[in-house]
Design an enzyme around this catalytic site. Sequence first.
Site, PDB file in Angstrom:
ATOM      1  N   ASP A   1     -26.559   5.630  97.113  1.00 36.89           N
ATOM      2  CA  ASP A   1     -25.849   5.966  98.346  1.00 36.89           C
ATOM      3  C   ASP A   1     -25.849   4.844  99.377  1.00 36.89           C
ATOM      4  O   ASP A   1     -24.941   4.744 100.193  1.00 36.89           O
ATOM      5  CB  ASP A   1     -26.493   7.200  99.003  1.00 36.89           C
ATOM      6  CG  ASP A   1     -27.872   6.861  99.561  1.00 36.89           C
ATOM      7  OD1 ASP A   1     -27.975   6.648 100.778  1.00 36.89           O
ATOM      8  OD2 ASP A   1     -28.827   6.761  98.780  1.00 36.89           O
TER       9      ASP A   1
ATOM     10  N   ASP B   1     -31.059   6.083  92.154  1.00 44.86           N
ATOM     11  CA  ASP B   1     -31.696   5.798  93.428  1.00 44.86           C
ATOM     12  C   ASP B   1     -32.528   7.047  93.747  1.00 44.86           C
ATOM     13  O   ASP B   1     -32.368   8.088  93.097  1.00 44.86           O
ATOM     14  CB  ASP B   1     -30.623   5.545  94.492  1.00 44.86           C
ATOM     15  CG  ASP B   1     -31.190   5.355  95.883  1.00 44.86           C
ATOM     16  OD1 ASP B   1     -32.266   4.751  96.012  1.00 44.86           O
ATOM     17  OD2 ASP B   1     -30.559   5.842  96.844  1.00 44.86           O
TER      18      ASP B   1
ATOM     19  N   ASP C   1     -33.931   8.057  97.476  1.00 45.63           N
ATOM     20  CA  ASP C   1     -33.609   8.638  98.777  1.00 45.63           C
ATOM     21  C   ASP C   1     -32.128   8.984  98.877  1.00 45.63           C
ATOM     22  O   ASP C   1     -31.268   8.174  98.552  1.00 45.63           O
ATOM     23  CB  ASP C   1     -33.962   7.656  99.901  1.00 45.63           C
ATOM     24  CG  ASP C   1     -35.467   7.462 100.052  1.00 45.63           C
ATOM     25  OD1 ASP C   1     -36.210   8.424  99.825  1.00 45.63           O
ATOM     26  OD2 ASP C   1     -35.888   6.347 100.403  1.00 45.63           O
TER      27      ASP C   1
ATOM     28  N   ASP D   1     -39.016   7.940 103.853  1.00 51.46           N
ATOM     29  CA  ASP D   1     -39.789   7.357 104.956  1.00 51.46           C
ATOM     30  C   ASP D   1     -39.604   8.172 106.234  1.00 51.46           C
ATOM     31  O   ASP D   1     -40.572   8.552 106.898  1.00 51.46           O
ATOM     32  CB  ASP D   1     -39.360   5.907 105.208  1.00 51.46           C
ATOM     33  CG  ASP D   1     -39.745   4.979 104.059  1.00 51.46           C
ATOM     34  OD1 ASP D   1     -40.687   5.319 103.315  1.00 51.46           O
ATOM     35  OD2 ASP D   1     -39.117   3.919 103.918  1.00 51.46           O
TER      36      ASP D   1
ATOM     37  N   ASP E   1     -35.745   1.790  96.901  1.00 49.02           N
ATOM     38  CA  ASP E   1     -36.395   1.055  97.978  1.00 49.02           C
ATOM     39  C   ASP E   1     -37.317   1.977  98.776  1.00 49.02           C
ATOM     40  O   ASP E   1     -37.637   1.705  99.927  1.00 49.02           O
ATOM     41  CB  ASP E   1     -35.332   0.421  98.902  1.00 49.02           C
ATOM     42  CG  ASP E   1     -35.921  -0.612  99.853  1.00 49.02           C
ATOM     43  OD1 ASP E   1     -37.077  -1.037  99.638  1.00 49.02           O
ATOM     44  OD2 ASP E   1     -35.249  -0.982 100.826  1.00 49.02           O
TER      45      ASP E   1
END
Length: 293
Positions: free
Chosen positions: A189, A14, A16, A25, A100
Site C-alpha cells: 500500500d 506487505d 502494515d 507503529d 518496514d
Amino acid sequence: MAASNGAGVVVVFDFDKTIIDCDSDNWVVDALGATQRFDELLLHLPWNSAIDAMMGELHSQGKSTEEIAGSMRTAPLSPHVVAAIETAHALGCELRILSDANAFFIDAVLAHHGLAGYFTEVSTNPAHVDAAGRLRISPYHDFHHGSSHGCTLATCPPNMCKGKVMEEILQELSKEAGKTRRRVVYLGDGRGDYCPTLKLVERDYMMPRKGYPVWDLIVADRHAVRADVRGWADAEDLETVLLDIIHECAAASKMEEDGGHQVVVPAECRSLPLASAPELAMPVLPKAIQAPN
C-alpha cells in the site's frame, strides 16, 4: 483445485495496512498513550529511529514488552485476510512477508492469529529485547554509520529498500531448478512498496491497495510497471483478487507445461478484467494518513 496448483506462485505480503488494517507503529504508540511524544520524535529522527527511541521511553516509564505485544494482538486483522493466507497456502503457494514494520510486532500478530507457520520468510527491521528488558528496533539496512542501501528512489526510507530485497528474492527464485521462474504476487500500500513493484516483470503481479500511496505512484506512470496490476480496496477484495490471480497462474502454468497449447481456463478466471491503464485511471479514493510502512 489441487494443492499443487499454486506451487508456481510466491506471494509476498506487505504487513502494515495490508495484512493488518493499520500501521503497527502508530497502533502501539496510540494504544500506550504516547502519540504526542512520538510525533515530537519524528520532527528530528527518521521513522525507524524514532520508533526505537519511543520504545526506550516507554521502557523507562515502566511499560513491559508484554504490554507492547499485547497491544499488537488487538490490531485489526480481517477474517478475509486470514482466509486468503490459509487458502493460498493450501493451494501450494509459498508465502513471505516484506515489511518496514519490525520483527517483534509482526511476530506478535502472526503468533496470536496462528499464522506464523504459513510464512517461509519474513524480511523486516530486526528487533530484540535487551538485557534490561527494553525492546530495541534496528534498521534493516544499517544507515547509522555512513552506509546506506544505495537506492536513489525517493520513495525508499533510509532504513529499508524493499526493492533490494525483492531483487534478492527474484535472484533466489531464478536459481531454482525448472524451466521457468515461479511467478511473484506482491501486495502493498505504501510509498516504500513502489520500488519492489518496479523490479517485477510481465509474468508477475502487483496488487496495490486502491487510493493509497503506491496506487497513486503506479497511476502516475503506468508504463513504468511491467507486472500485471490488480488493485484491491479492502480485505474482502484482497481475498478475491489474490485467489483469482493464483487460479489464473495455475492455468498459465498448465499451458506452459503443455507446450503453449490452449487449455480450458477455469470459470473463475474468465470474467477477470485485465488490469489496464483505464482501470488504473479510475478516481482515486481519499488518501489515508501516510506512514512509511
